[in-house]
Design a protein around this motif. Structure first.
Motif, PDB file in Angstrom:
ATOM      1  N   SER A 351       0.919  -1.075   0.188  1.00 28.79           N
ATOM      2  CA  SER A 351      -0.204  -0.077   0.075  1.00 28.79           C
ATOM      3  C   SER A 351       0.656   0.975  -0.248  1.00 28.79           C
ATOM      4  O   SER A 351       0.147   2.266  -0.408  1.00 28.79           O
ATOM      5  CB  SER A 351      -1.090   0.343   1.094  1.00 28.79           C
ATOM      6  OG  SER A 351      -0.387   0.538   2.771  1.00 28.79           O
ATOM      7  N   LYS A 352       1.976   1.357  -0.049  1.00 28.10           N
ATOM      8  CA  LYS A 352       2.490   2.377   0.597  1.00 28.10           C
ATOM      9  C   LYS A 352       3.121   2.625  -0.830  1.00 28.10           C
ATOM     10  O   LYS A 352       3.765   3.773  -1.336  1.00 28.10           O
ATOM     11  CB  LYS A 352       4.953   1.520   0.796  1.00 28.10           C
ATOM     12  CG  LYS A 352       3.992   1.657   2.355  1.00 28.10           C
ATOM     13  CD  LYS A 352       5.645   1.171   3.034  1.00 28.10           C
ATOM     14  CE  LYS A 352       5.135   1.358   4.819  1.00 28.10           C
ATOM     15  NZ  LYS A 352       6.218   0.861   4.849  1.00 28.10           N
ATOM     16  N   PHE A 353       2.994   2.113  -1.619  1.00 31.02           N
ATOM     17  CA  PHE A 353       3.597   2.459  -3.432  1.00 31.02           C
ATOM     18  C   PHE A 353       1.909   2.858  -3.624  1.00 31.02           C
ATOM     19  O   PHE A 353       2.348   2.829  -4.802  1.00 31.02           O
ATOM     20  CB  PHE A 353       4.224   0.670  -4.443  1.00 31.02           C
ATOM     21  CG  PHE A 353       5.331   0.360  -4.083  1.00 31.02           C
ATOM     22  CD1 PHE A 353       6.068   1.113  -4.422  1.00 31.02           C
ATOM     23  CD2 PHE A 353       4.991  -0.459  -3.021  1.00 31.02           C
ATOM     24  CE1 PHE A 353       7.584   0.594  -3.852  1.00 31.02           C
ATOM     25  CE2 PHE A 353       6.535  -1.100  -2.931  1.00 31.02           C
ATOM     26  CZ  PHE A 353       7.748  -0.391  -3.148  1.00 31.02           C
ATOM     27  N   GLY A 354       1.113   2.605  -2.934  1.00 30.47           N
ATOM     28  CA  GLY A 354      -0.076   2.713  -3.733  1.00 30.47           C
ATOM     29  C   GLY A 354      -1.101   1.554  -4.398  1.00 30.47           C
ATOM     30  O   GLY A 354      -1.988   1.729  -4.884  1.00 30.47           O
ATOM     31  N   ALA A 355      -0.534   0.626  -3.955  1.00 29.41           N
ATOM     32  CA  ALA A 355      -1.708  -0.468  -4.025  1.00 29.41           C
ATOM     33  C   ALA A 355      -2.232  -0.798  -3.473  1.00 29.41           C
ATOM     34  O   ALA A 355      -1.937  -0.644  -2.483  1.00 29.41           O
ATOM     35  CB  ALA A 355      -0.489  -2.295  -4.960  1.00 29.41           C
ATOM     36  N   HIS A 356      -3.776  -1.480  -3.892  1.00 26.76           N
ATOM     37  CA  HIS A 356      -4.828  -1.538  -3.738  1.00 26.76           C
ATOM     38  C   HIS A 356      -4.930  -2.919  -3.357  1.00 26.76           C
ATOM     39  O   HIS A 356      -4.682  -4.060  -4.018  1.00 26.76           O
ATOM     40  CB  HIS A 356      -6.086  -1.644  -4.579  1.00 26.76           C
ATOM     41  CG  HIS A 356      -5.878   0.388  -4.676  1.00 26.76           C
ATOM     42  ND1 HIS A 356      -7.621   0.913  -4.694  1.00 26.76           N
ATOM     43  CD2 HIS A 356      -5.364   1.103  -3.973  1.00 26.76           C
ATOM     44  CE1 HIS A 356      -7.268   1.968  -4.629  1.00 26.76           C
ATOM     45  NE2 HIS A 356      -6.159   1.907  -4.819  1.00 26.76           N
ATOM     46  N   VAL A 357      -4.701  -3.856  -1.626  1.00 22.99           N
ATOM     47  CA  VAL A 357      -4.757  -5.154  -1.935  1.00 22.99           C
ATOM     48  C   VAL A 357      -5.475  -5.489  -0.079  1.00 22.99           C
ATOM     49  O   VAL A 357      -5.614  -4.158   0.421  1.00 22.99           O
ATOM     50  CB  VAL A 357      -3.267  -5.932  -0.975  1.00 22.99           C
ATOM     51  CG1 VAL A 357      -3.341  -7.066  -0.616  1.00 22.99           C
ATOM     52  CG2 VAL A 357      -1.717  -5.361  -2.152  1.00 22.99           C
ATOM     53  N   PHE A 358      -6.818  -6.895  -0.273  1.00 19.42           N
ATOM     54  CA  PHE A 358      -7.278  -6.778   0.866  1.00 19.42           C
ATOM     55  C   PHE A 358      -7.213  -8.114   1.221  1.00 19.42           C
ATOM     56  O   PHE A 358      -7.065  -8.731   0.193  1.00 19.42           O
ATOM     57  CB  PHE A 358      -8.803  -6.466   0.341  1.00 19.42           C
ATOM     58  CG  PHE A 358      -9.567  -6.974   1.236  1.00 19.42           C
ATOM     59  CD1 PHE A 358     -10.361  -6.333   1.998  1.00 19.42           C
ATOM     60  CD2 PHE A 358     -10.473  -8.641   0.942  1.00 19.42           C
ATOM     61  CE1 PHE A 358     -10.992  -6.581   3.468  1.00 19.42           C
ATOM     62  CE2 PHE A 358     -11.581  -9.110   1.647  1.00 19.42           C
ATOM     63  CZ  PHE A 358     -11.173  -8.002   3.188  1.00 19.42           C
ATOM     64  N   PHE A 368      -6.183  -5.714  -6.182  1.00 22.47           N
ATOM     65  CA  PHE A 368      -6.934  -5.459  -7.590  1.00 22.47           C
ATOM     66  C   PHE A 368      -5.813  -3.670  -7.957  1.00 22.47           C
ATOM     67  O   PHE A 368      -5.526  -2.984  -7.283  1.00 22.47           O
ATOM     68  CB  PHE A 368      -8.264  -3.553  -6.260  1.00 22.47           C
ATOM     69  CG  PHE A 368      -8.887  -4.697  -5.390  1.00 22.47           C
ATOM     70  CD1 PHE A 368     -10.419  -5.390  -6.518  1.00 22.47           C
ATOM     71  CD2 PHE A 368      -8.642  -4.800  -4.127  1.00 22.47           C
ATOM     72  CE1 PHE A 368     -11.333  -6.242  -5.506  1.00 22.47           C
ATOM     73  CE2 PHE A 368      -9.617  -5.908  -4.033  1.00 22.47           C
ATOM     74  CZ  PHE A 368     -10.842  -6.037  -3.999  1.00 22.47           C
ATOM     75  N   GLY A 369      -5.543  -4.479  -9.030  1.00 25.37           N
ATOM     76  CA  GLY A 369      -4.693  -4.029  -9.418  1.00 25.37           C
ATOM     77  C   GLY A 369      -5.136  -2.745 -11.177  1.00 25.37           C
ATOM     78  O   GLY A 369      -6.066  -2.206 -11.352  1.00 25.37           O
ATOM     79  N   GLY A 370      -3.551  -2.395 -11.065  1.00 25.36           N
ATOM     80  CA  GLY A 370      -4.323  -1.441 -12.439  1.00 25.36           C
ATOM     81  C   GLY A 370      -4.315   0.139 -12.031  1.00 25.36           C
ATOM     82  O   GLY A 370      -4.209   1.568 -12.762  1.00 25.36           O
TER      83      GLY A 370
END
Length: 433
Positions: A351-358, A368-370
């Motif tokens: 999430s520190k990169f801004g990625a969406h992961v649950f 949740f890519g892209g």
């Protein structure tokens, strides 16, 4: 503590010759103690765990000649001794437990530190190993700070059925069975490529093994073991890692691969993210046309899944690599670790990169890519391919990122940074006290 600094956004291009699989090399090194004949091993990687085992061999009086440049190791254990009052097996290395069977076979005793561990992957119990030693006639006592194991006489053959297909327990069973005078059978044996490679070495020194590559091994032990030469295959983990690095950065990386027969399921998993793998003439290449994209299953109302479990399932050690691809790919995917509890706790760093992961639960997560990502400073747990997965994401993002506590990479991948630089990446190690 060592950190990796990477200036990402550059497509990786070039050719890589991977190192051998440490999970094959380390048990083979332990197995060499079974014979007093000279051995020559080719393709031994210059990694910390190898150096630790070679140091213990020297302490025990073995002849060790290691050429780190060529990866050639010459061993002769003819003058090896072991004194349980003086000698302790290496700490902080899971593979040290595989030194126990050859020490029991040659000296009737072994002493192991009471805190054997490897990567931070949840509880790594020692009970299955203790049970194996006991079934072969060994005895185990807990003393202050260590475990004392001894065999009053020669190890005796046995049949055993494992609770689960543990790689290291399978290898310990084979080591014990090789020293026992008779035939032993193991059911629910692990069958990973590195276990097969270990069994091929055992066969080379004179142990007859039936069922290699299956879940049932029959070992005919008790014979005189010899020496010889053995060459390790390239590590399928490292092959996959560099193919994935090429894919995630939009580059073109070609990797030496002498055993493509291990890759059908790995290839199909790459295809779930829009990456095709091509094998030809001993080399493998990841081909990506357009952006990474999670492929929609034929059953369109379910998520694309990557399910990792003991071989011949998708390898659990590679799951972080594909989580990195999932973060960068358009679409959603579920990842399921069926082996280790707590192995997905690191994904909050994404999430520190801004990625969406649950995180669905301790064993499953959804990417949740892209989404657009930005450089970051992230912390890696002590898990080899998690550090690499975080590096992969950083390498795919334009700008400077830092992977802190990336030291575990050195346990499995020699010349990792040098190989990356040869592919055009600006990357360097930094150290902190």
């Amino acid at each position: 503590m060592s950190n990796l600094i990477v200036h990402g956004g550059t497509p990786l291009r070039g050719r890589i010759i991977p190192s051998a699989n440490k999970n094959a090399v380390l048990p083979v090194l332990c197995a060499t103690l079974l014979t007093g004949e000279p051995l020559r091993l080719h393709g031994v990687p210059d990694i910390t765990d190898v150096r630790k085992i070679l140091d213990i061999f020297r302490t025990l009086g073995s002849e060790v000649r290691m050429d780190h440049e060529s990866g050639t190791l010459e061993l002769h254990h003819r003058a090896t001794t072991f004194d349980a009052a003086l000698h302790r097996l290496p700490e902080e290395m899971r593979s040290s437990i595989m030194l126990v069977p050859p020490l029991l076979a040659r000296f009737g005793v072994a002493r192991l530190e009471d805190n054997v561990k490897g990567c931070t992957l949840g509880v790594r119990e020692i009970d299955p190993h203790v049970e194996v030693f006991q079934r072969f006639g060994g005895q185990v006592e807990r003393t202050e700070g260590s475990l004392l194991m001894y065999a009053p006489g020669r190890l005796t053959p046995t049949d055993h059925w494992l609770d689960y297909a543990s790689v290291t327990t399978t290898e310990n069973f084979v080591l014990c069975a090789a020293a026992a005078g008779g035939t032993s059978t193991l059911t629910n044996a692990a069958s990973e490529p590195h276990v097969q490679e270990f069994c091929r070495f055992m066969a080379m020194i004179g142990v007859r093994i039936e069922g290699m590559g299956t879940s049932r091994l029959t070992v005919h032990g008790g014979g005189t073991l010899g020496g010889g030469e053995f060459r390790f295959d390239e590590d399928f983990h490292e092959i996959t890692t560099f193919l994935a690095l090429g894919a995630i950065t939009g580059g073109d990386v070609v990797v030496r691969n002498s055993a493509p027969g291990n890759f059908p399921l790995i290839d199909r998993t790459f295809a779930k993210f829009g990456v095709q793998i091509e094998h030809a003439d001993g080399w493998s290449r990841a081909i990506r046309s357009g952006p990474l994209k999670v492929q929609t299953p034929f059953t369109s109302n379910v998520l694309t899944k990557v399910e990792a479990a003991p071989w011949p399932y998708f390898p659990v050690d590679l799951l972080p690599i594909f989580i990195a691809l999932g973060v960068r790919a358009q679409g959603n995917a579920m990842f399921w670790n069926k082996v280790y509890d707590g192995a997905l706790g690191w994904t909050g760093e994404l999430s520190k990169f801004g990625a969406h992961v649950f995180s669905s639960d301790p064993h499953r997560l959804i990417t949740f890519g892209g989404h657009a990502l930005t450089p970051a400073v992230v912390e890696s747990p002590y898990i080899i391919r998690v550090a690499i997965a975080l590096f992969m994401v950083a390498a795919s993002i334009e700008g400077k990122s830092e992977i802190r506590n990336a030291t575990p990479i050195r346990r499995a991948h020699p010349r990792f940074v040098e190989n990356l630089r040869s592919l055009g990446v600006q990357v360097e190690w930094t150290s902190e006290e």
